[in-house]
Write a protein that holds these residues in place. Structure first.
Motif, PDB file in Angstrom:
ATOM      1  N   GLU A   1      16.919 -37.675  49.275  1.00 23.25           N
ATOM      2  CA  GLU A   1      18.074 -36.785  49.297  1.00 23.25           C
ATOM      3  C   GLU A   1      18.393 -36.328  47.877  1.00 23.25           C
ATOM      4  OE1 GLU A   1      21.299 -38.705  51.294  1.00 23.25           O
ATOM      5  OE2 GLU A   1      20.197 -38.912  53.188  1.00 23.25           O
ATOM      6  N   VAL A   2      18.439 -35.014  47.691  1.00 18.55           N
ATOM      7  CA  VAL A   2      18.688 -34.417  46.378  1.00 18.55           C
ATOM      8  C   VAL A   2      20.019 -33.673  46.433  1.00 18.55           C
ATOM      9  CG1 VAL A   2      17.843 -32.776  44.660  1.00 18.55           C
ATOM     10  CG2 VAL A   2      16.230 -34.233  45.905  1.00 18.55           C
ATOM     11  N   GLU A   3      20.935 -33.974  45.494  1.00 21.37           N
ATOM     12  CA  GLU A   3      22.288 -33.420  45.543  1.00 21.37           C
ATOM     13  C   GLU A   3      22.340 -31.940  45.203  1.00 21.37           C
ATOM     14  OE1 GLU A   3      24.907 -35.759  43.198  1.00 21.37           O
ATOM     15  OE2 GLU A   3      24.700 -37.551  44.456  1.00 21.37           O
ATOM     16  N   ALA A   4      21.416 -31.449  44.386  1.00 21.88           N
ATOM     17  CA  ALA A   4      21.387 -30.026  44.031  1.00 21.88           C
ATOM     18  C   ALA A   4      19.988 -29.655  43.583  1.00 21.88           C
ATOM     19  CB  ALA A   4      22.390 -29.724  42.924  1.00 21.88           C
ATOM     20  N   THR A   5      19.589 -28.410  43.847  1.00 19.45           N
ATOM     21  CA  THR A   5      18.287 -27.917  43.433  1.00 19.45           C
ATOM     22  C   THR A   5      18.373 -27.381  42.008  1.00 19.45           C
ATOM     23  OG1 THR A   5      17.708 -27.310  45.699  1.00 19.45           O
ATOM     24  CG2 THR A   5      16.457 -26.260  43.937  1.00 19.45           C
ATOM     25  N   GLY A   6      17.646 -28.017  41.089  1.00 17.61           N
ATOM     26  CA  GLY A   6      17.616 -27.521  39.715  1.00 17.61           C
ATOM     27  C   GLY A   6      16.917 -26.181  39.634  1.00 17.61           C
ATOM     28  N   TYR A   7      15.813 -26.082  40.337  1.00 15.64           N
ATOM     29  CA  TYR A   7      15.151 -24.787  40.541  1.00 15.64           C
ATOM     30  C   TYR A   7      14.476 -24.826  41.899  1.00 15.64           C
ATOM     31  CZ  TYR A   7      12.090 -20.834  40.590  1.00 15.64           C
ATOM     32  OH  TYR A   7      11.479 -19.675  40.969  1.00 15.64           O
ATOM     33  N   GLY A   8      14.552 -23.711  42.614  1.00 15.72           N
ATOM     34  CA  GLY A   8      13.891 -23.621  43.906  1.00 15.72           C
ATOM     35  C   GLY A   8      13.628 -22.177  44.286  1.00 15.72           C
ATOM     36  N   ARG A   9      12.816 -22.022  45.338  1.00 15.60           N
ATOM     37  CA  ARG A   9      12.541 -20.682  45.846  1.00 15.60           C
ATOM     38  C   ARG A   9      12.183 -20.748  47.319  1.00 15.60           C
ATOM     39  NH1 ARG A   9       7.734 -16.425  44.109  1.00 15.60           N
ATOM     40  NH2 ARG A   9       8.755 -14.538  44.897  1.00 15.60           N
ATOM     41  N   GLN A  10      12.784 -19.854  48.094  1.00 19.02           N
ATOM     42  CA  GLN A  10      12.467 -19.705  49.515  1.00 19.02           C
ATOM     43  C   GLN A  10      12.009 -18.252  49.692  1.00 19.02           C
ATOM     44  OE1 GLN A  10      13.055 -22.842  50.541  1.00 19.02           O
ATOM     45  NE2 GLN A  10      14.121 -23.070  48.584  1.00 19.02           N
ATOM     46  N   PHE A  11      10.811 -18.084  50.233  1.00 15.14           N
ATOM     47  CA  PHE A  11      10.199 -16.758  50.221  1.00 15.14           C
ATOM     48  C   PHE A  11       9.439 -16.502  51.521  1.00 15.14           C
ATOM     49  CE2 PHE A  11       6.541 -14.011  48.905  1.00 15.14           C
ATOM     50  CZ  PHE A  11       7.263 -12.896  48.522  1.00 15.14           C
TER      51      PHE A  11
ATOM     52  N   THR B   1      -2.020  -4.473  56.858  1.00 16.88           N
ATOM     53  CA  THR B   1      -2.801  -4.710  55.645  1.00 16.88           C
ATOM     54  C   THR B   1      -1.991  -5.649  54.771  1.00 16.88           C
ATOM     55  OG1 THR B   1      -3.965  -3.684  53.796  1.00 16.88           O
ATOM     56  CG2 THR B   1      -1.827  -2.755  54.377  1.00 16.88           C
ATOM     57  N   GLY B   2      -2.569  -6.079  53.643  1.00 16.10           N
ATOM     58  CA  GLY B   2      -1.816  -6.951  52.750  1.00 16.10           C
ATOM     59  C   GLY B   2      -1.855  -8.386  53.220  1.00 16.10           C
ATOM     60  N   ALA B   3      -0.675  -9.073  53.248  1.00 17.27           N
ATOM     61  CA  ALA B   3      -0.656 -10.496  53.540  1.00 17.27           C
ATOM     62  C   ALA B   3       0.635 -10.894  54.246  1.00 17.27           C
ATOM     63  CB  ALA B   3      -0.797 -11.298  52.257  1.00 17.27           C
ATOM     64  N   ASP B   4       0.576 -12.039  54.935  1.00 15.91           N
ATOM     65  CA  ASP B   4       1.757 -12.746  55.404  1.00 15.91           C
ATOM     66  C   ASP B   4       1.866 -14.027  54.588  1.00 15.91           C
ATOM     67  OD1 ASP B   4       2.234 -10.828  57.283  1.00 15.91           O
ATOM     68  OD2 ASP B   4       2.412 -12.210  58.968  1.00 15.91           O
ATOM     69  N   TYR B   5       3.101 -14.392  54.214  1.00 13.03           N
ATOM     70  CA  TYR B   5       3.281 -15.464  53.231  1.00 13.03           C
ATOM     71  C   TYR B   5       4.549 -16.236  53.529  1.00 13.03           C
ATOM     72  CZ  TYR B   5       2.303 -17.329  48.501  1.00 13.03           C
ATOM     73  OH  TYR B   5       1.957 -18.108  47.435  1.00 13.03           O
ATOM     74  N   LEU B   6       4.461 -17.576  53.488  1.00 14.65           N
ATOM     75  CA  LEU B   6       5.605 -18.482  53.618  1.00 14.65           C
ATOM     76  C   LEU B   6       5.586 -19.428  52.421  1.00 14.65           C
ATOM     77  CD1 LEU B   6       6.664 -20.489  56.773  1.00 14.65           C
ATOM     78  CD2 LEU B   6       6.205 -21.681  54.637  1.00 14.65           C
TER      79      LEU B   6
END
Length: 226
Positions: free
Chosen positions: A98-108, A118-123
């Motif tokens: 359990e982490v109280e806060a995200t110092g750095y993160g990304r949801q994409f 064409t191109g890509a699908d990405y998670l």
């Protein structure tokens, strides 16, 4: 005044029930990894070849993140963020971080292939923060230039599929008093599925009932005050 307060409470309840979040779970086999301190039961164990599941749960409300972006084919939130939970199972041994806060993160989420053929699908999901004093990173992605696999650009969508045909990566690192790491490719991917991995959505009947309870209490208080 009291009626306005009751309606405000109802609005707050609706907001909390619609809390924006997603749960991303990758399962597969560890390519490289080592458990120095016995995080998963045995200190000094080579984790290579063992089965793993990593499940990341984090809020996706843009108001909780320092950077938000979006467009016709992508949704992206990043920077400093909210608390998160990383539940990791290695060779049948499950540990919850359990982490109280995200110092750095990304949801994409990137859905170019299915919209433009064409191109890509990405998670992509990436979190870093402190778990009871230890530094933790939880990181997972999947993409494909050959097939569309993203149903939509919403973080609350459901996805449950084998990872065949996709390029995947799952990484776990904890350093400090606890020290272990691994990475591997996924054999299956699940988003917002399974027991305990769903953000509850209020039904119209439940909301109506809650509203009647609030307004009924308001009417009773008025009757006593008459």
């Amino acid at each position: 005044m009291k009626r306005s307060r009751a309606l405000a409470l109802l609005a707050g309840a609706v907001f909390s029930l619609n809390a924006m979040a997603w749960t991303v779970s990758f399962s597969g086999t560890i390519d490289q990894g080592f458990d120095n301190s016995g995080v998963f039961g045995v200190a000094g164990r080579d984790l290579r070849g063992l089965s793993f599941t990593q499940t990341i749960e984090i809020a996706t409300d843009p108001a909780l993140w320092s950077v938000t972006n979006g467009g016709p084919v992508f949704t992206d939130i990043s920077g400093h963020g909210p608390a998160f939970v990383d539940t990791v199972t290695v060779d049948g041994q499950t540990v919850r971080f359990e982490v109280e806060a995200t110092g750095y993160g990304r949801q994409f989420l990137f859905d170019e292939f299915s919209t433009q053929h064409t191109g890509a699908d990405y998670l992509y999901t990436d979190q870093r923060g402190l778990a009871q004093g230890d530094t933790l990173r939880a990181f997972q992605y999947a993409y494909s230039y050959l097939q569309a696999f993203m149903p939509s650009l919403d973080f609350d969508q459901r996805l449950d599929l084998p990872a065949s045909g996709l390029t995947t990566w799952s990484e776990f690192v904890i350093t400090g008093q606890r020290h272990a790491n691994f990475y591997g490719n996924a054999s299956s991917i699940r988003v917002n599925g399974g027991p305990g991995q769903e953000v509850p959505e209020p039904t119209p009947l439940a909301l109506a009932g809650f509203g009647l309870l609030l307004l009924g209490g308001h009417a009773r208080r008025r009757g006593r005050g008459a």
